[in-house]
Design a protein around this motif. Structure first.
Motif, PDB file in Angstrom:
ATOM      1  N   ARG A  33       0.837  -1.218   0.000  1.00 62.16           N
ATOM      2  CA  ARG A  33       0.000   0.000   0.000  1.00 62.16           C
ATOM      3  C   ARG A  33       0.866   1.260   0.000  1.00 62.16           C
ATOM      4  N   ASP A  34       1.914   1.253   0.850  1.00 65.19           N
ATOM      5  CA  ASP A  34       2.756   2.451   0.980  1.00 65.19           C
ATOM      6  C   ASP A  34       3.830   2.516  -0.103  1.00 65.19           C
ATOM      7  N   GLY A  35       4.042   1.419  -0.800  1.00 60.38           N
ATOM      8  CA  GLY A  35       5.061   1.404  -1.859  1.00 60.38           C
ATOM      9  C   GLY A  35       6.472   1.465  -1.324  1.00 60.38           C
ATOM     10  N   THR A  36       6.665   1.033  -0.092  1.00 58.75           N
ATOM     11  CA  THR A  36       8.030   1.000   0.435  1.00 58.75           C
ATOM     12  C   THR A  36       8.116  -0.028   1.560  1.00 58.75           C
ATOM     13  N   PHE A  37       9.336  -0.465   1.857  1.00 54.45           N
ATOM     14  CA  PHE A  37       9.526  -1.413   2.954  1.00 54.45           C
ATOM     15  C   PHE A  37       9.518  -0.676   4.288  1.00 54.45           C
ATOM     16  N   MET A  38       9.408  -1.452   5.374  1.00 61.43           N
ATOM     17  CA  MET A  38       9.463  -0.819   6.701  1.00 61.43           C
ATOM     18  C   MET A  38      10.863  -0.251   6.935  1.00 61.43           C
ATOM     19  N   PRO A  39      10.980   0.772   7.794  1.00 58.75           N
ATOM     20  CA  PRO A  39      12.306   1.338   8.057  1.00 58.75           C
ATOM     21  C   PRO A  39      13.252   0.262   8.592  1.00 58.75           C
ATOM     22  N   GLY A  40      14.478   0.323   8.160  1.00 57.06           N
ATOM     23  CA  GLY A  40      15.487  -0.632   8.645  1.00 57.06           C
ATOM     24  C   GLY A  40      15.388  -2.013   8.031  1.00 57.06           C
ATOM     25  N   PHE A  41      14.552  -2.160   6.992  1.00 63.69           N
ATOM     26  CA  PHE A  41      14.296  -3.478   6.417  1.00 63.69           C
ATOM     27  C   PHE A  41      15.575  -4.135   5.869  1.00 63.69           C
ATOM     28  N   THR A  43      18.805  -3.599   6.548  1.00 60.11           N
ATOM     29  CA  THR A  43      19.790  -4.030   7.548  1.00 60.11           C
ATOM     30  C   THR A  43      19.250  -5.205   8.356  1.00 60.11           C
ATOM     31  N   GLU A  44      17.931  -5.262   8.490  1.00 63.96           N
ATOM     32  CA  GLU A  44      17.353  -6.414   9.191  1.00 63.96           C
ATOM     33  C   GLU A  44      17.599  -7.696   8.390  1.00 63.96           C
ATOM     34  N   LEU A  45      17.433  -7.609   7.066  1.00 67.28           N
ATOM     35  CA  LEU A  45      17.759  -8.771   6.217  1.00 67.28           C
ATOM     36  C   LEU A  45      19.231  -9.148   6.399  1.00 67.28           C
ATOM     37  N   THR A  51      21.325 -11.445   3.236  1.00 64.96           N
ATOM     38  CA  THR A  51      21.996 -10.808   2.104  1.00 64.96           C
ATOM     39  C   THR A  51      23.448 -11.307   1.976  1.00 64.96           C
ATOM     40  N   GLY A  52      23.893 -12.064   2.974  1.00 65.47           N
ATOM     41  CA  GLY A  52      25.277 -12.540   2.925  1.00 65.47           C
ATOM     42  C   GLY A  52      25.420 -14.028   2.676  1.00 65.47           C
ATOM     43  N   LEU A  53      24.300 -14.694   2.374  1.00 66.62           N
ATOM     44  CA  LEU A  53      24.339 -16.160   2.290  1.00 66.62           C
ATOM     45  C   LEU A  53      25.411 -16.676   1.328  1.00 66.62           C
ATOM     46  N   GLY A  54      25.454 -16.072   0.119  1.00 69.07           N
ATOM     47  CA  GLY A  54      26.367 -16.600  -0.901  1.00 69.07           C
ATOM     48  C   GLY A  54      27.706 -15.895  -0.913  1.00 69.07           C
ATOM     49  N   ILE A  55      27.893 -14.897  -0.040  1.00 68.58           N
ATOM     50  CA  ILE A  55      29.155 -14.139  -0.037  1.00 68.58           C
ATOM     51  C   ILE A  55      30.173 -14.900   0.830  1.00 68.58           C
ATOM     52  N   TRP A 109      33.931  -3.893  -0.784  1.00 67.80           N
ATOM     53  CA  TRP A 109      32.490  -3.801  -1.083  1.00 67.80           C
ATOM     54  C   TRP A 109      31.648  -4.921  -0.487  1.00 67.80           C
ATOM     55  N   LEU A 110      32.176  -6.154  -0.500  1.00 70.01           N
ATOM     56  CA  LEU A 110      31.306  -7.288  -0.166  1.00 70.01           C
ATOM     57  C   LEU A 110      30.811  -7.307   1.285  1.00 70.01           C
ATOM     58  N   PRO A 111      31.629  -6.930   2.291  1.00 66.86           N
ATOM     59  CA  PRO A 111      31.101  -6.975   3.653  1.00 66.86           C
ATOM     60  C   PRO A 111      29.853  -6.113   3.838  1.00 66.86           C
ATOM     61  N   ALA A 112      29.827  -4.947   3.218  1.00 70.52           N
ATOM     62  CA  ALA A 112      28.656  -4.064   3.366  1.00 70.52           C
ATOM     63  C   ALA A 112      27.427  -4.650   2.656  1.00 70.52           C
ATOM     64  N   VAL A 113      27.654  -5.372   1.554  1.00 64.82           N
ATOM     65  CA  VAL A 113      26.528  -6.045   0.874  1.00 64.82           C
ATOM     66  C   VAL A 113      25.988  -7.142   1.788  1.00 64.82           C
ATOM     67  N   ALA A 114      26.904  -7.922   2.368  1.00 66.78           N
ATOM     68  CA  ALA A 114      26.489  -9.025   3.254  1.00 66.78           C
ATOM     69  C   ALA A 114      25.691  -8.499   4.446  1.00 66.78           C
ATOM     70  N   GLU A 115      26.113  -7.360   4.997  1.00 60.23           N
ATOM     71  CA  GLU A 115      25.439  -6.806   6.186  1.00 60.23           C
ATOM     72  C   GLU A 115      24.133  -6.099   5.864  1.00 60.23           C
ATOM     73  N   GLY A 116      23.842  -5.907   4.592  1.00 55.88           N
ATOM     74  CA  GLY A 116      22.631  -5.165   4.230  1.00 55.88           C
ATOM     75  C   GLY A 116      22.833  -3.659   4.355  1.00 55.88           C
ATOM     76  N   GLN A 117      24.085  -3.225   4.584  1.00 50.68           N
ATOM     77  CA  GLN A 117      24.370  -1.776   4.648  1.00 50.68           C
ATOM     78  C   GLN A 117      24.388  -1.205   3.231  1.00 50.68           C
ATOM     79  N   SER A 118      24.979  -1.951   2.317  1.00 49.27           N
ATOM     80  CA  SER A 118      24.908  -1.560   0.900  1.00 49.27           C
ATOM     81  C   SER A 118      23.746  -2.307   0.271  1.00 49.27           C
ATOM     82  N   VAL A 119      22.787  -1.552  -0.232  1.00 47.15           N
ATOM     83  CA  VAL A 119      21.646  -2.143  -0.953  1.00 47.15           C
ATOM     84  C   VAL A 119      21.987  -2.011  -2.430  1.00 47.15           C
ATOM     85  N   VAL A 120      22.021  -3.137  -3.139  1.00 45.10           N
ATOM     86  CA  VAL A 120      22.596  -3.107  -4.485  1.00 45.10           C
ATOM     87  C   VAL A 120      21.538  -3.316  -5.571  1.00 45.10           C
TER      88      VAL A 120
END
Ligand SMILES: Cc1cc2nc3c(=O)[nH]c(=O)nc-3n(C[C@H](O)[C@H](O)[C@H](O)COP(=O)(O)OP(=O)(O)OC[C@H]3O[C@@H](n4cnc5c(N)ncnc54)[C@H](O)[C@@H]3O)c2cc1C
Length: 381
Positions: A33-41, A43-45, A51-55, A109-120
């Motif tokens: 409805r809001d067209g966006t995820f909840m705040p912090g979504f 980094t929660e992943l 987000t780091g499963l295959g890294i 780059w990869l640690p931030a992707v794994a942590e969900g800090q970098s959304v790619v």
């Protein structure tokens, strides 16, 4: 032959299912409805390890295989299809960087992707070039101290949310060998983003990105000049199988809900499931969804086993989303008028199910890949 998951894989599925049921399913209607995820979504992943499963572990991930990423995507998709895209993108782009990046790039780059800090985001499609991605026209021109990118990208999933993009640009002549990939922060000067208004996956923030003389450094080139297209096409053999898992899982959830309803709703003195006209279509769709899921997992399993998996991944990619749309449609019809209401989760599932038919290549695009493999390039369309 073994069709089962290992104990560890079952434990992963249980963990992701619990996370998805607790943290994602309750917000799915609001995201839509809001067209966006909840705040912090995002980094929660990341905190949940998704987000780091295959890294690789040395770069902050869990170093697990394609099947494990599939398991996570499957459990997330049952709760909300759109929630899969950050995990899919992290697997696809993380995989490209891991395969083609330098040691410095991976470490940076990869640690931030794994942590969900970098959304790619994968920044490939353009207004004039979609299926024919090797023809892209966004230019990266040589400058004294790097590159300058100018052009337009569109239909970029997570494009509105992403902190970073793997941006494909033309650095050379026409064709695939003239395309180079750049990993860039998307808040860089000269980048403007505009959200698209979508039929489904509304929280995904699919967007158009304008690049107006955006600078890039040499060490932001991934895989070398002219190597970008080859890298992304190899990545698609993974992400297409993941999209197939996602489509099958969402359809399975729709069928599960429809079957629960068919056990309860009565008409003409019996539950509607006792009417063959209700039960048999559900059985037929459940059969197709089951088969599509197995094909998708076979592709992921082959990838992990180091076997060729292009045919299976592309077969799964054209088939599972179509099977998923048809099964979800049948599930919606099972609910009668309730399924037509915006208030009912099945209506969102129906809209969300269509995007995967187009994302990462349409049915025709993926059939072309299979045809070239099966018939040989000279005998294929
Ligand atoms: C939900 C969603 C998410 C997406 N996410 C991303 C993303 O993150 N990053 C990104 O870069 N892009 C993304 N896309 C874009 C997607 O990859 C393109 O839409 C897709 O590749 C098709 O390109 P196009 O839409 O320009 O269609 P076109 O290439 O214009 O094709 C139009 C129609 O013609 C058919 N067609 C084209 N060429 C042929 C051929 N040779 N033979 C037979 N039929 C053909 C196609 O199958 C299609 O039906 C996304 C799209 C959607 C819907």
């Amino acid at each position: 032959m073994d069709f089962g998951f290992t104990d560890e894989q079952r434990a992963l599925a249980d963990k992701v299912r619990a996370f998805a049921e607790e943290r994602i399913a309750p917000g799915a209607a609001r995201h839509d409805r809001d067209g966006t995820f909840m705040p912090g979504f995002f980094t929660e992943l990341g905190r949940a390890g998704l987000t780091g499963l295959g890294i690789p572990a040395e770069h902050g991930g869990s170093g697990l295989g394609a099947v494990e990423v599939g398991i996570a995507v499957e459990e997330l998709a049952k709760a909300e299809v759109t929630a899969c895209y950050p995990v899919l993108n992290a697997a696809l782009i993380g995989g490209i960087i891991d395969r083609s990046g330098t040691e410095e790039q991976k470490a940076a780059w990869l640690p931030a992707v794994a942590e969900g800090q970098s959304v790619v985001a994968l920044v490939l499609t353009e207004p004039e070039h979609g299926t024919d991605a090797a023809a892209i026209g966004l230019r990266a021109e040589r400058a004294d101290d790097g590159w300058v990118l100018t052009g337009t990208k569109t239909s970029i999933m997570l494009g509105f949310h992403a902190t970073h993009g793997l941006v494909f640009a033309r650095t050379g002549d026409d064709g695939a060998r003239g395309v180079t990939a750049f990993y860039l922060p998307l808040d860089r000067a000269g980048i403007e983003r505009e959200r698209l208004r979508d039929l489904g996956a509304r929280a995904g923030g699919r967007a158009t990105l304008e690049f107006d003389h955006v600078t890039a450094a040499d060490d932001e080139v991934v895989g070398g000049e002219g190597e970008g297209f080859v890298g992304v096409m190899r990545g698609f053999d993974h992400s297409r199988a993941l999209i197939a898992v996602m489509a099958a899982a969402s359809a399975q959830a729709a069928l599960d809900d429809a079957m629960a309803f068919a056990r309860e709703r009565t008409a003409f003195g019996k539950t509607i499931g006792q009417h063959q006209g209700v039960a048999f279509p559900l059985v037929e769709h459940a059969t197709r969804v089951h088969a599509a899921r197995l094909l998708a997992y076979e592709a992921l399993w082959r990838k992990d086993a180091g076997l060729e998996h292009r045919v299976e991944a592309n077969m799964a990619k054209w088939w599972a989303p179509r099977v998923g749309v048809e099964a979800t449609h049948q599930a919606l019809l099972t609910f009668g008028h309730r399924g037509w209401s915006d208030e009912h989760p099945i209506s969102r599932r129906m809209r969300d199910a269509i995007g995967p038919e187009i994302a990462d290549g349409t049915e025709n695009a993926t059939k072309l890949v299979v045809a070239r493999q099966l018939l040989g390039r000279e005998h294929a369309p």
